[in-house]
Design a protein around this motif. Structure first.
Motif, PDB file in Angstrom:
ATOM      1  N   SER A  56       0.812  -1.226   0.000  1.00 42.83           N
ATOM      2  CA  SER A  56       0.000   0.000   0.000  1.00 42.83           C
ATOM      3  C   SER A  56       0.844   1.275   0.000  1.00 42.83           C
ATOM      4  O   SER A  56       0.380   2.318  -0.445  1.00 42.83           O
ATOM      5  CB  SER A  56      -0.973   0.016   1.187  1.00 42.83           C
ATOM      6  N   ARG A  57       2.086   1.193   0.468  1.00 43.22           N
ATOM      7  CA  ARG A  57       2.947   2.383   0.518  1.00 43.22           C
ATOM      8  C   ARG A  57       4.016   2.366  -0.575  1.00 43.22           C
ATOM      9  O   ARG A  57       4.961   3.138  -0.542  1.00 43.22           O
ATOM     10  CB  ARG A  57       3.568   2.497   1.901  1.00 43.22           C
ATOM     11  N   LEU A  58       3.848   1.501  -1.555  1.00 43.14           N
ATOM     12  CA  LEU A  58       4.756   1.467  -2.692  1.00 43.14           C
ATOM     13  C   LEU A  58       4.387   2.626  -3.609  1.00 43.14           C
ATOM     14  O   LEU A  58       3.267   2.719  -4.099  1.00 43.14           O
ATOM     15  CB  LEU A  58       4.609   0.135  -3.423  1.00 43.14           C
ATOM     16  N   SER A  59       5.317   3.544  -3.821  1.00 44.17           N
ATOM     17  CA  SER A  59       5.006   4.749  -4.602  1.00 44.17           C
ATOM     18  C   SER A  59       5.290   4.594  -6.088  1.00 44.17           C
ATOM     19  O   SER A  59       4.779   5.355  -6.899  1.00 44.17           O
ATOM     20  CB  SER A  59       5.780   5.948  -4.045  1.00 44.17           C
ATOM     21  N   PHE A  60       6.104   3.600  -6.466  1.00 44.39           N
ATOM     22  CA  PHE A  60       6.445   3.411  -7.876  1.00 44.39           C
ATOM     23  C   PHE A  60       6.927   1.979  -8.072  1.00 44.39           C
ATOM     24  O   PHE A  60       7.579   1.416  -7.193  1.00 44.39           O
ATOM     25  CB  PHE A  60       7.563   4.384  -8.291  1.00 44.39           C
ATOM     26  N   ILE A  61       6.595   1.414  -9.224  1.00 47.61           N
ATOM     27  CA  ILE A  61       7.111   0.103  -9.600  1.00 47.61           C
ATOM     28  C   ILE A  61       7.315   0.093 -11.112  1.00 47.61           C
ATOM     29  O   ILE A  61       6.487   0.609 -11.850  1.00 47.61           O
ATOM     30  CB  ILE A  61       6.164  -1.036  -9.148  1.00 47.61           C
ATOM     31  N   ASP A  62       8.444  -0.457 -11.557  1.00 52.54           N
ATOM     32  CA  ASP A  62       8.699  -0.574 -12.986  1.00 52.54           C
ATOM     33  C   ASP A  62       8.680  -2.055 -13.381  1.00 52.54           C
ATOM     34  O   ASP A  62       8.347  -2.924 -12.568  1.00 52.54           O
ATOM     35  CB  ASP A  62       9.998   0.134 -13.391  1.00 52.54           C
ATOM     36  N   ALA A  63       9.045  -2.336 -14.628  1.00 55.84           N
ATOM     37  CA  ALA A  63       9.016  -3.716 -15.126  1.00 55.84           C
ATOM     38  C   ALA A  63       9.941  -4.629 -14.330  1.00 55.84           C
ATOM     39  O   ALA A  63       9.617  -5.794 -14.090  1.00 55.84           O
ATOM     40  CB  ALA A  63       9.389  -3.735 -16.607  1.00 55.84           C
ATOM     41  N   ALA A  64      11.090  -4.112 -13.909  1.00 61.97           N
ATOM     42  CA  ALA A  64      12.007  -4.923 -13.106  1.00 61.97           C
ATOM     43  C   ALA A  64      11.357  -5.298 -11.773  1.00 61.97           C
ATOM     44  O   ALA A  64      11.511  -6.420 -11.287  1.00 61.97           O
ATOM     45  CB  ALA A  64      13.321  -4.176 -12.875  1.00 61.97           C
ATOM     46  N   GLY A  65      10.633  -4.367 -11.178  1.00 57.03           N
ATOM     47  CA  GLY A  65       9.921  -4.642  -9.935  1.00 57.03           C
ATOM     48  C   GLY A  65       8.844  -5.696 -10.113  1.00 57.03           C
ATOM     49  O   GLY A  65       8.692  -6.593  -9.287  1.00 57.03           O
ATOM     50  N   LEU A  66       8.096  -5.597 -11.207  1.00 50.52           N
ATOM     51  CA  LEU A  66       7.091  -6.620 -11.501  1.00 50.52           C
ATOM     52  C   LEU A  66       7.751  -7.977 -11.680  1.00 50.52           C
ATOM     53  O   LEU A  66       7.232  -8.998 -11.234  1.00 50.52           O
ATOM     54  CB  LEU A  66       6.307  -6.263 -12.762  1.00 50.52           C
TER      55      LEU A  66
END
Length: 107
Positions: free
Chosen positions: A57-67
């Protein structure tokens, strides 16, 4: 850039890691290593009903590497028969999961 923070709690065989900040190419290794350690711990646990919960819930950003790290953790958990789920998924991430076809697998 908001640094990645991980807070882990243990309760009744369930391991919960709360993720906050930005999950991108620069921070994925930190999360990957932590999740794999937790999955090893869950695999050794006496509670065979244990689970790994990733609270975002406090994740502010995610990119393809994070996925990719989330998919990697999901695949490892599935291979060792440890339930894994995401909770607190914000609308933007839920949309991304839906677009990529991961919503039903990770939530």
């Amino acid at each position: 850039m908001e640094p990645l923070h991980l807070i882990t709690t243990r309760r009744n065989g369930t391991l919960t890691v709360s993720v906050s900040g930005e999950l991108d190419i620069a921070t994925t290794e930190l999360l990957r290593a932590h999740l794999l350690d937790l999955l090893q711990e869950a695999g050794r646990a006496r509670h065979k009903q244990g689970a790994l919960v990733i609270e975002v819930s406090r994740l502010s950003f995610i990119d393809a590497a994070g996925l990719g790290i989330l998919v990697c953790a999901h695949n490892q958990a599935r291979a060792q028969q440890t339930p894994l789920r995401l909770t607190g998924v914000p609308p933007a991430l839920r949309r991304l999961l839906r677009i990529t076809g991961l919503e039903g697998r990770l939530t």
